[in-house]
Design an enzyme around this catalytic site. Sequence first.
Site, PDB file in Angstrom:
ATOM      1  N   SER A 111       0.791  -1.233   0.000  1.00  0.00           N
ATOM      2  CA  SER A 111       0.000   0.000   0.000  1.00  0.00           C
ATOM      3  C   SER A 111       0.821   1.279   0.000  1.00  0.00           C
ATOM      4  CB  SER A 111      -0.968   0.005   1.189  1.00  0.00           C
ATOM      5  OG  SER A 111      -2.019  -0.909   0.946  1.00  0.00           O
ATOM      6  N   ILE A 112       2.128   1.198   0.011  1.00  0.00           N
ATOM      7  CA  ILE A 112       2.902   2.397  -0.315  1.00  0.00           C
ATOM      8  C   ILE A 112       2.517   2.862  -1.728  1.00  0.00           C
ATOM      9  CG2 ILE A 112       5.229   3.169  -0.925  1.00  0.00           C
ATOM     10  CD1 ILE A 112       6.276   1.955   1.572  1.00  0.00           C
TER      11      ILE A 112
END
Length: 383
Positions: A68-69
């Site tokens: 999810s970066i």
Amino acid sequence: MTELNGTVSPAFEPVRDAVEEQLRSGAEVGLSLAVDVDGRQVVDLWGGHRDATRTRPWQRDTITNVWSITKTVTSLAALLLVDAGELDLYAPVARYWPEFAANGKQHVQVRHLLSHTSGVSGLDRPARLEDLYDVRAAAARMASQRPWWEPGTASGYHVLNYGHLVGELVHRLTGLPLRDFVDQHIAQPLGTDFQIGLRDADAERVADVVAPALDFDPSALDHGTAAYKTFTGPSFGAGAANTPAWRAADLGAANGHGNARSVVGTLAPIARAGASAHGRFLKPGTIGLVFDEQSGGTDLVSGLHVRWGIGYALPDRRTLPWIPDGRIAFWGGWGGSMAIMDLDRRMTIGYVMNNMGADILGSQRAAAYITAVYRALATGNPT
């Protein structure tokens, strides 16, 4: 002993010590850690191995799935369109994507997508992971759905579909798939080695993710909740990130590939009031919008207490006590990777690894490194 490579400024030697300790203990398999302070790279470390059997060294140019970066880069894509005057955060999504107004979503605004408050945090069942790989078709399904809670009243983490929703706006405004927009308007101008999905030519330098001992099982959740609907719309396991189909897809929520250096290089303009090594990238006023808090409370999907601004989380010591208060925007990837943009200190931190911890957000390793970074910055000359 597992080798740690790279450089740190003298004041940041304790950061190197913290990383070496985790490598020595075996908690890390492979990782990279980078810190930029106002354009000066004060930490640039990498080491360990690309594989669980620890036979292939993690190299300077090794990249991996950052989970999810990826969302932080997708949010940056939206901010670029806001900066150009093409996207209004307070306009209805349906202004740009008329079909999204279906089933009571006519009042959902762009800011709701970017703060996980839209009520559309996954696909209605039945849903398979493969459904998300057809990005346009999956976005059309989301547009036709009824929201799972009243939009704007609470956050419900958009685990796998954040890139479909924001990416559809990018596509409607520019004609480009999200991955191409990121490449042409973010990665290339900034000179960073970050991509959504994975180009075939880069397959040989990818570190596989090492899945946590126990993958998340949503079956115990109350079936009527947004959490259950999200984690089964569709269900997925960490091992999916190592498959060719996942890597080939345009998943702006979860399949970005990069390393700490490329994450920092991509996001540093946020911490530096819009400046980059190649000139002005964003207007300071656009960056200020990030701190327009949209929600604060227990997230309906993740169960974490989260404060959401526009596109990024804001400090909340109830969840991550090792991130200080102030003008900080951040988010992390499943298993422990982190991206932190600290505007007060003009500092950007990136931590990317392949050995996933069990936590949704952060890890003991991330806490150790980031605590060491802040302590070094406070006690020494960052140069």
